[in-house]
Write a protein that holds these residues in place. Structure first.
Motif, PDB file in Angstrom:
ATOM      1  N   ASN A   1       0.810  -1.218   0.000  1.00 15.14           N
ATOM      2  CA  ASN A   1       0.000   0.000   0.000  1.00 15.14           C
ATOM      3  C   ASN A   1       0.845   1.271   0.000  1.00 15.14           C
ATOM      4  OD1 ASN A   1      -2.268  -1.530  -0.113  1.00 15.14           O
ATOM      5  ND2 ASN A   1      -2.954  -1.130   1.984  1.00 15.14           N
TER       6      ASN A   1
ATOM      7  N   ARG B   1     -16.946   1.491  -1.726  1.00 13.71           N
ATOM      8  CA  ARG B   1     -15.705   2.239  -1.921  1.00 13.71           C
ATOM      9  C   ARG B   1     -15.829   3.410  -2.897  1.00 13.71           C
ATOM     10  NH1 ARG B   1     -10.709  -1.906  -1.709  1.00 13.71           N
ATOM     11  NH2 ARG B   1      -9.660  -0.158  -0.762  1.00 13.71           N
ATOM     12  N   PRO B   2     -16.596   4.425  -2.512  1.00 14.04           N
ATOM     13  CA  PRO B   2     -16.706   5.617  -3.355  1.00 14.04           C
ATOM     14  C   PRO B   2     -15.399   6.409  -3.389  1.00 14.04           C
ATOM     15  CG  PRO B   2     -17.815   5.971  -1.255  1.00 14.04           C
ATOM     16  CD  PRO B   2     -17.326   4.551  -1.248  1.00 14.04           C
ATOM     17  N   ILE B   3     -15.309   7.370  -4.315  1.00  8.08           N
ATOM     18  CA  ILE B   3     -14.108   8.225  -4.365  1.00  8.08           C
ATOM     19  C   ILE B   3     -14.490   9.704  -4.189  1.00  8.08           C
ATOM     20  CG2 ILE B   3     -12.639   6.659  -5.709  1.00  8.08           C
ATOM     21  CD1 ILE B   3     -13.304   8.633  -8.118  1.00  8.08           C
ATOM     22  N   ASP B   4     -15.677   9.926  -3.611  1.00 10.81           N
ATOM     23  CA  ASP B   4     -16.154  11.307  -3.470  1.00 10.81           C
ATOM     24  C   ASP B   4     -15.182  12.187  -2.683  1.00 10.81           C
ATOM     25  OD1 ASP B   4     -16.935   9.537  -1.358  1.00 10.81           O
ATOM     26  OD2 ASP B   4     -18.188  11.109  -0.518  1.00 10.81           O
ATOM     27  N   LEU B   5     -14.532  11.615  -1.678  1.00  8.83           N
ATOM     28  CA  LEU B   5     -13.633  12.438  -0.847  1.00  8.83           C
ATOM     29  C   LEU B   5     -12.358  12.819  -1.606  1.00  8.83           C
ATOM     30  CD1 LEU B   5     -14.055  10.533   2.542  1.00  8.83           C
ATOM     31  CD2 LEU B   5     -15.182  12.644   1.800  1.00  8.83           C
ATOM     32  N   HIS B   6     -11.901  11.927  -2.486  1.00  8.52           N
ATOM     33  CA  HIS B   6     -10.745  12.273  -3.334  1.00  8.52           C
ATOM     34  C   HIS B   6     -11.111  13.532  -4.130  1.00  8.52           C
ATOM     35  CE1 HIS B   6      -8.794   8.077  -3.388  1.00  8.52           C
ATOM     36  NE2 HIS B   6      -9.912   7.912  -2.703  1.00  8.52           N
TER      37      HIS B   6
ATOM     38  N   SER C   1      -9.865   8.975   5.194  1.00 12.37           N
ATOM     39  CA  SER C   1      -9.631   8.150   4.001  1.00 12.37           C
ATOM     40  C   SER C   1      -8.151   8.153   3.641  1.00 12.37           C
ATOM     41  CB  SER C   1     -10.450   8.681   2.819  1.00 12.37           C
ATOM     42  OG  SER C   1      -9.950   8.148   1.604  1.00 12.37           O
ATOM     43  N   VAL C   2      -7.597   6.961   3.558  1.00 14.70           N
ATOM     44  CA  VAL C   2      -6.185   6.807   3.217  1.00 14.70           C
ATOM     45  C   VAL C   2      -5.949   7.290   1.784  1.00 14.70           C
ATOM     46  CG1 VAL C   2      -4.347   5.087   2.862  1.00 14.70           C
ATOM     47  CG2 VAL C   2      -5.895   4.891   4.826  1.00 14.70           C
ATOM     48  N   GLY C   3      -6.703   6.741   0.851  1.00 10.85           N
ATOM     49  CA  GLY C   3      -6.493   7.058  -0.566  1.00 10.85           C
ATOM     50  C   GLY C   3      -6.730   8.530  -0.861  1.00 10.85           C
TER      51      GLY C   3
ATOM     52  N   ASP D   1      -7.315  -4.096   7.523  1.00 15.25           N
ATOM     53  CA  ASP D   1      -6.588  -5.088   6.720  1.00 15.25           C
ATOM     54  C   ASP D   1      -6.040  -6.234   7.574  1.00 15.25           C
ATOM     55  OD1 ASP D   1      -7.144  -3.708   4.457  1.00 15.25           O
ATOM     56  OD2 ASP D   1      -5.129  -2.919   4.128  1.00 15.25           O
TER      57      ASP D   1
ATOM     58  N   ILE E   1     -14.757   0.038   9.130  1.00 20.44           N
ATOM     59  CA  ILE E   1     -14.258   0.738   7.931  1.00 20.44           C
ATOM     60  C   ILE E   1     -15.019   0.344   6.661  1.00 20.44           C
ATOM     61  CG2 ILE E   1     -12.195   1.309   6.551  1.00 20.44           C
ATOM     62  CD1 ILE E   1     -11.862   2.194   9.442  1.00 20.44           C
ATOM     63  N   PHE E   2     -15.154  -0.945   6.425  1.00 22.55           N
ATOM     64  CA  PHE E   2     -15.846  -1.394   5.205  1.00 22.55           C
ATOM     65  C   PHE E   2     -17.098  -2.184   5.568  1.00 22.55           C
ATOM     66  CE2 PHE E   2     -11.437  -0.889   3.635  1.00 22.55           C
ATOM     67  CZ  PHE E   2     -11.699   0.085   2.669  1.00 22.55           C
TER      68      PHE E   2
HETATM   69  C1  UD1 Z   1      -6.669   1.853   1.718  1.00 25.78           C
HETATM   70  C2  UD1 Z   1      -5.887   0.577   1.553  1.00 25.78           C
HETATM   71  C3  UD1 Z   1      -6.704  -0.618   2.007  1.00 25.78           C
HETATM   72  C4  UD1 Z   1      -7.210  -0.396   3.425  1.00 25.78           C
HETATM   73  C5  UD1 Z   1      -7.917   0.946   3.550  1.00 25.78           C
HETATM   74  C6  UD1 Z   1      -8.320   1.282   4.972  1.00 25.78           C
HETATM   75  C7  UD1 Z   1      -4.430   1.042  -0.336  1.00 25.78           C
HETATM   76  C8  UD1 Z   1      -4.090   0.759  -1.749  1.00 25.78           C
HETATM   77  N1  UD1 Z   1      -5.521   0.439   0.151  1.00 25.78           N
HETATM   78  O1  UD1 Z   1      -7.795   1.762   0.875  1.00 25.78           O
HETATM   79  O2  UD1 Z   1      -5.881  -1.773   1.944  1.00 25.78           O
HETATM   80  O3  UD1 Z   1      -8.125  -1.423   3.756  1.00 25.78           O
HETATM   81  O4  UD1 Z   1      -7.058   2.000   3.079  1.00 25.78           O
HETATM   82  O5  UD1 Z   1      -7.204   1.281   5.810  1.00 25.78           O
HETATM   83  O6  UD1 Z   1      -3.734   1.744   0.354  1.00 25.78           O
HETATM   84  N2  UD1 Z   1     -14.485   6.474   1.589  1.00 25.78           N
HETATM   85  C9  UD1 Z   1     -15.491   7.294   1.153  1.00 25.78           C
HETATM   86  N3  UD1 Z   1     -15.212   8.176   0.124  1.00 25.78           N
HETATM   87  C10 UD1 Z   1     -13.971   8.241  -0.445  1.00 25.78           C
HETATM   88  C11 UD1 Z   1     -12.956   7.387   0.012  1.00 25.78           C
HETATM   89  C12 UD1 Z   1     -13.238   6.517   1.036  1.00 25.78           C
HETATM   90  O7  UD1 Z   1     -16.613   7.262   1.647  1.00 25.78           O
HETATM   91  O8  UD1 Z   1     -13.790   9.063  -1.351  1.00 25.78           O
HETATM   92  C13 UD1 Z   1     -14.758   5.519   2.687  1.00 25.78           C
HETATM   93  C14 UD1 Z   1     -14.570   4.066   2.233  1.00 25.78           C
HETATM   94  O9  UD1 Z   1     -15.711   3.553   1.607  1.00 25.78           O
HETATM   95  C15 UD1 Z   1     -14.264   3.392   3.542  1.00 25.78           C
HETATM   96  C16 UD1 Z   1     -13.479   4.463   4.312  1.00 25.78           C
HETATM   97  O10 UD1 Z   1     -13.780   5.696   3.682  1.00 25.78           O
HETATM   98  O11 UD1 Z   1     -15.456   3.103   4.228  1.00 25.78           O
HETATM   99  C17 UD1 Z   1     -11.988   4.261   4.331  1.00 25.78           C
HETATM  100  O12 UD1 Z   1     -11.522   4.041   3.024  1.00 25.78           O
HETATM  101  P1  UD1 Z   1     -10.069   4.497   2.545  1.00 25.78           P
HETATM  102  O13 UD1 Z   1      -9.235   4.801   3.736  1.00 25.78           O
HETATM  103  O14 UD1 Z   1     -10.222   5.537   1.509  1.00 25.78           O
HETATM  104  O15 UD1 Z   1      -9.533   3.180   1.859  1.00 25.78           O
HETATM  105  P2  UD1 Z   1      -8.636   3.064   0.557  1.00 25.78           P
HETATM  106  O16 UD1 Z   1      -7.729   4.226   0.446  1.00 25.78           O
HETATM  107  O17 UD1 Z   1      -9.508   2.744  -0.606  1.00 25.78           O
END
Ligand code: UD1
Length: 427
Positions: free
Chosen positions: A23, A128-133, A171-173, A313, A335-336
């Protein structure tokens, strides 16, 4: 399709080399887009996801050279050079296979002033939406449009002016994308309630090594003062704390003792805390983290949370361990929303687990028995291997492509510590 056959009942003993973190690698690689100078990453794990990301970078015109890797070595060194970026579109086919492709959006926008990335869609463990990105990038001044399954982002006048964003959910990503976009902004960007996972710290450290100005590294409030350009760097990817935690569970369930070579005790703190409560011994050593268990495991209650909480994880692997602990454990996945797909498979092996929404109740059983099971996602697959190591008889884990996304040469590493694990082609 390959499968892994695990012969249960062997006590694991010895040393397991821990690879570079998947990651972290997946967010360090797109940093190459931020500079026209070479970026050399050491200790990259050899994984299908890394190959996929390399391919994506090549599509943008980034050259990639792998140096000095012998087949017998774990890890490798890759130099990426984005002298001239020839494409700014991440197509559906690549993003669909590898969600982390979304992480090109921020750096591409920062360097080129525009980027187009396919929407990733759902995945096995949830929506796993990307709205926060997108919201974070918009807060920094990006104009975002969504059409025909793609996100198109551009920076007015070529560069992002800067701004502030307060994450409603950690959100990590999204934190990673925002950071990579912010480093080349013309003004200052601030992030509140940002993720502070060790992989984010690794990303910040690389960005700083490339000339970025970031304050608050390791905290949830980050201030990034944009700089006009970044330069190349050579950087070693951090050790994979999830891989290390997974092998800790594997050793513990067999009543064994292993040295997780290269692992960081500090970064594994939440997993180690859980393991100790289960009755597993863990201590820091010069070469890594030593884990041992004497066969007596006890039930605990666990709740996943953003770092420094217990990593989601690690949930499936710890659950596998708890299937044979004494007493009843309660797990809460915060988280998920759909991360218990390993439960029916573990139950096929004799575990006694009930789920209700985000809660799982694990009633410890005396023993597990080998079975044919199906991996459903990366960490779920590992939980089945861990269960198989303790089960009576043989366990066949199918759909290995999940494991190959995140565990570098799993069967070789397990064999190093005495496990009987074999990869065979399916007829
Ligand atoms: C990363 C990790 C993954 C880990 C996760 C949580 C990588 C490649 N993957 O995933 O292995 O399980 O962190 O530690 O690093 N969310 C939203 N909107 C967004 C983004 C996220 O609602 O735009 C929500 C997700 O649905 C989830 C939560 O935020 O419920 C956390 O997700 P996020 O930390 O973003 O996970 P990833 O970055 O996808």
């Amino acid at each position: 399709m390959d499968k892994i056959i695990v012969e249960g009942g062997k006590r694991l003993r010895g040393t397991i080399p821990i690879s570079g973190a998947k990651n972290a690698a997946l967010t360090l690689i797109p940093c190459a887009l931020l500079t026209d100078e070479p970026l050399t990453l050491r200790n990259l794990p050899r994984l299908a996801d890394i190959d996929g990301f390399q391919h994506l970078m090549n599509q943008f015109g980034v050259t990639t050279v792998i140096q000095g890797s012998r087949p017998e070595d774990f890890g490798r060194v890759m130099t990426l050079e984005a002298t001239r970026i020839t494409g700014t579109v991440a197509p559906y086919d690549l993003v669909r296979k590898m969600r982390a492709s979304i992480l090109v959006l921020g750096p591409m926008l920062a360097r080129m002033g525009q980027a187009k990335v396919s929407l990733p869609g759902g995945c096995a463990i949830g929506n796993r939406p990307i709205d926060l990105h997108l919201k974070a990038l918009a807060a920094f001044g990006a104009v975002i449009e969504i059409a025909a399954g793609y996100v198109a982002a551009h920076a007015p006048d070529g560069g992002l002016p800067g701004g502030e964003f307060d994450f409603p959910v950690v959100s990590v990503g999204a934190t990673e994308n925002a950071l990579m976009a912010a480093v080349l902004a013309s003004g200052t960007c601030r992030l509140f309630n940002a993720a502070r996972e060790p992989e984010i710290v690794d990303l910040c450290n690389l960005l700083v090594a490339m000339g970025a100005q970031i304050e608050g590294i390791g905290t949830s409030d980050l201030t990034i003062h944009g700089v006009p350009r970044l330069h190349g760097a050579t950087y070693k990817v951090m050790a994979d704390r999830i891989e290390a935690g997974s092998y800790a569970c594997a050793a513990a369930i067999t009543g064994g003792e292993v040295l997780l070579q290269g692992a960081s005790f500090e970064e594994m703190a939440s997993t180690i805390h859980a393991l100790r409560n289960i009755g597993v011994h863990a201590k820091a050593e010069a070469g890594g983290v030593r884990v041992s268990a004497d066969g007596k495991l006890q039930a605990v209650n666990l709740t996943t949370a953003p770092y420094p909480g217990l990593a989601t994880d690690m949930q499936a692997q710890l659950m596998a361990l708890l299937t044979v602990a004494e007493g009843t454990s309660v797990l809460n996945e915060t988280i998920f929303e759909n991360r218990y797909m390993h439960v029916p498979e573990l139950n096929r092996m004799g575990a006694h687990i009930e789920t209700s929404g985000r809660t799982a109740i694990v009633h410890g059983v005396g023993k597990l028995t080998g079975a044919e099971v199906m991996a459903t996602d990366l960490r779920a697959s590992m939980s089945l291997v861990i269960a198989g190591l303790a089960a009576e008889g043989q366990t066949e884990v199918r759909r290995l492509y999940h494991l190959d996304r995140g565990y570098e040469r799993l069967e070789e590493k397990l064999a190093l510590v005495g496990a009987q694990v074999e990869r065979v082609g399916d007829e």
